[in-house]
Design a protein around this motif. Sequence first.
Motif, PDB file in Angstrom:
ATOM      1  N   ILE A 189       0.767  -1.325   0.261  1.00  0.00           N
ATOM      2  CA  ILE A 189      -0.029  -0.034   0.186  1.00  0.00           C
ATOM      3  C   ILE A 189       0.810   1.327  -0.109  1.00  0.00           C
ATOM      4  CG2 ILE A 189      -0.497   0.565   2.440  1.00  0.00           C
ATOM      5  CD1 ILE A 189      -3.365   0.573   1.993  1.00  0.00           C
ATOM      6  N   GLY A 190       0.364   2.301  -0.538  1.00  0.00           N
ATOM      7  CA  GLY A 190       0.932   3.856  -0.771  1.00  0.00           C
ATOM      8  C   GLY A 190       0.047   4.740  -0.347  1.00  0.00           C
ATOM      9  N   ILE A 191       0.547   5.819  -0.182  1.00  0.00           N
ATOM     10  CA  ILE A 191      -0.506   7.167   0.013  1.00  0.00           C
ATOM     11  C   ILE A 191      -1.044   7.649  -1.376  1.00  0.00           C
ATOM     12  CG2 ILE A 191      -0.244   9.631   0.528  1.00  0.00           C
ATOM     13  CD1 ILE A 191       1.624   8.869   2.843  1.00  0.00           C
ATOM     14  N   MET A 192      -0.086   7.580  -2.518  1.00  0.00           N
ATOM     15  CA  MET A 192      -0.578   8.203  -3.979  1.00  0.00           C
ATOM     16  C   MET A 192      -1.124   6.925  -4.529  1.00  0.00           C
ATOM     17  SD  MET A 192       1.980  11.293  -4.514  1.00  0.00           S
ATOM     18  CE  MET A 192       3.353  10.205  -4.038  1.00  0.00           C
ATOM     19  N   VAL A 193      -0.357   5.862  -4.578  1.00  0.00           N
ATOM     20  CA  VAL A 193      -0.542   4.562  -5.315  1.00  0.00           C
ATOM     21  C   VAL A 193      -0.190   3.538  -4.764  1.00  0.00           C
ATOM     22  CG1 VAL A 193       1.646   4.844  -6.337  1.00  0.00           C
ATOM     23  CG2 VAL A 193      -0.100   3.797  -7.836  1.00  0.00           C
ATOM     24  N   SER A 194      -0.769   2.282  -5.281  1.00  0.00           N
ATOM     25  CA  SER A 194      -0.327   0.948  -4.568  1.00  0.00           C
ATOM     26  C   SER A 194      -0.500  -0.039  -5.616  1.00  0.00           C
ATOM     27  CB  SER A 194      -1.656   0.672  -3.275  1.00  0.00           C
ATOM     28  OG  SER A 194      -1.957   1.437  -2.380  1.00  0.00           O
ATOM     29  N   TRP A 195      -0.079  -1.362  -5.050  1.00  0.00           N
ATOM     30  CA  TRP A 195       0.113  -2.414  -5.946  1.00  0.00           C
ATOM     31  C   TRP A 195      -1.503  -3.049  -6.529  1.00  0.00           C
ATOM     32  CZ3 TRP A 195       4.559  -3.515  -8.348  1.00  0.00           C
ATOM     33  CH2 TRP A 195       5.753  -3.131  -7.850  1.00  0.00           C
ATOM     34  N   PHE A 196      -2.166  -2.273  -5.969  1.00  0.00           N
ATOM     35  CA  PHE A 196      -3.619  -2.692  -6.101  1.00  0.00           C
ATOM     36  C   PHE A 196      -4.718  -1.426  -6.095  1.00  0.00           C
ATOM     37  CE2 PHE A 196      -1.865  -3.881  -1.912  1.00  0.00           C
ATOM     38  CZ  PHE A 196      -2.403  -2.809  -1.039  1.00  0.00           C
ATOM     39  N   PRO A 197      -6.040  -1.365  -6.376  1.00  0.00           N
ATOM     40  CA  PRO A 197      -6.448  -0.166  -6.620  1.00  0.00           C
ATOM     41  C   PRO A 197      -7.137   0.621  -5.440  1.00  0.00           C
ATOM     42  CG  PRO A 197      -7.444  -1.995  -7.915  1.00  0.00           C
ATOM     43  CD  PRO A 197      -6.372  -2.720  -6.600  1.00  0.00           C
ATOM     44  N   PHE A 198      -6.450   0.591  -4.306  1.00  0.00           N
ATOM     45  CA  PHE A 198      -6.786   1.357  -3.235  1.00  0.00           C
ATOM     46  C   PHE A 198      -5.495   1.876  -2.371  1.00  0.00           C
ATOM     47  CE2 PHE A 198      -7.441  -3.014  -1.662  1.00  0.00           C
ATOM     48  CZ  PHE A 198      -6.878  -2.919  -0.465  1.00  0.00           C
ATOM     49  N   THR A 199      -5.638   2.894  -1.771  1.00  0.00           N
ATOM     50  CA  THR A 199      -4.386   3.571  -0.917  1.00  0.00           C
ATOM     51  C   THR A 199      -4.715   3.759   0.270  1.00  0.00           C
ATOM     52  OG1 THR A 199      -5.240   5.728  -1.644  1.00  0.00           O
ATOM     53  CG2 THR A 199      -3.723   4.772  -3.278  1.00  0.00           C
TER      54      THR A 199
END
Length: 360
Positions: free
Chosen positions: A204-214
């Motif tokens: 998970i990330g703040i702006m973008v993740s390896w999946f469709p939600f942050t």
Amino acid sequence: MKRIIALTAILCLALVSARVPAATRVDADAEALQYTGRIDFSDRKAPLLSWPGSSIEANFTGTSLALVLDDEQGNNYYNVIVDGNRRHPFVLQAKKGEHRYEIGYGLSPGKHSLEIVKRTEGAEGATAFKGLLLSDDARLLPPPERPERRMEIYGDSISCGMGNEGADNGRDDLASEKNNYWAYGSVAARRLDAELHTICRSGIGIMVSWFPFTMPQYYDQLSAVGDNDSRWDFSRWTPDVVVINLFQNDSWLIDREKRLDPIPSDKERIQAYVDFVRSIRAKYPEAQIICALGSMDATANDKWPDYIRAAVKQMRSEFDDEKLATLFFDYTGYGQHPRIAQHVANGEKLAAFIKRKMDW
């Protein structure tokens, strides 16, 4: 011949009875069971554990112990710690569905302690805890005292403990080798005698993740299983210290993978961090917030740490927020997820930093 068959049947039954002692059932809603973490109590008889580090503690008497769990996927692992044996816990692999798990026979008569801790995260699903089975003459005792200090962590795979039990030259993505109990945050919390909630998701990330939600879409959920509509009631539990350890996945997915188009500017990266921290500040106006990063390669140079430093400086200036600090875990050059030795070192560093900051 019939007599021999009958005697054999009786003998087999006796052996089975010897291995499965008579049990005192303890339901999951017993007052003497102590729960920690974001746990879904919609069904008090079957509370759902989904976040890593979620735990159940109890003190009991008796000479045997079993658990009843109902797991969604059959991918979760738990540490079951009896009488404080943290170094050598019973590692329980939950099977899909409802099952009874025999933890120990032949415990010495007298008082015992129990701690059940979820090693794995929401990606492995949730588990309904349906109670304990103790020996026939056993009973629950008053639970341990809760720590007065409280910590909360928002993070990614590092905070979850992804791969921390893997071999140094081996894989680091196996559920069986993911152990939040020895993630840096758990190490720090034990050192500080603090109750800990860990809100994390690998990738998970703040702006973008390896999946469709942050994380800004995920951080307020009651259930850790995917992106869902459940909501945690922040008034139920307020931490003294919040640690935010994010931006590792953003650094990969933006700079290396080019997953965002257009690529965010430095100003946009800083503002995204500010926006997330301000959402946490809105929940906890008085908490000390530590903006951390590492110990993977996002701290190999100052680029991403400098975004965090700039965000903290901006928040101090714009919002007069002085309860902010930064802490960066050094990148050691190891190219995979941190192993337990690195987590212990980072946990000790975090504990020392919090102790100074909070005068604990």
